[in-house]
Design a protein around this motif. Structure first.
Motif: not given
Length: 114
Positions: A7-14, A16-19, A87-94, A109-113
């Motif tokens: 859990s914890g994926g989403g859309l984040v700007q370049p 930015g941070s996600l956990r 942006p190159e961190d955009t991916a599905v994380y497993y 899914l993590v999207t950096v855009s």
């Protein structure tokens, strides 16, 4: 049976941070190394980071210094703190654990855009 739920994926700007979080069950969590992989569109799945049962960590060169993997053995959780995202961190994380076979979660899914 072994279950891994990310859990914890989403859309984040370049920049930015996600956990990301992974809840594990069905095995003795504290005994096993845990791993985070990612798969970008059109690319092969790649190892991002791993953490040993004793807490030793390793990172892919692409994320070293930006991502931090951690675990909470009392809660059967593994985390991936992602900072200064690109942006190159955009991916599905497993989330992944290996015994005699490999076990995978369904991914987040993590999207950096912008």
């Amino acid at each position: 049976q072994v279950q891994l739920v990310e859990s914890g994926g989403g859309l984040v700007q370049p920049g930015g941070s996600l956990r990301l979080s992974c809840a594990a069950s069905g095995f003795t969590f504290s005994n096993y190394p845990m791993r985070w992989y990612r798969q970008a569109p059109g690319k092969e799945r790649e190892l991002v980071a791993d953490i040993g049962s004793g807490g030793t960590t390793n990172y892919a060169d692409a994320v070293k210094g930006r991502f931090t993997i951690s675990r909470d053995n009392a809660k059967n959780m593994v985390y991936l703190q992602m900072d200064n995202m690109k942006p190159e961190d955009t991916a599905v994380y497993y989330c992944n654990v290996r015994s005699f076979v490999q076990y995978w979660g369904k991914g987040t899914l993590v999207t950096v855009s912008l």
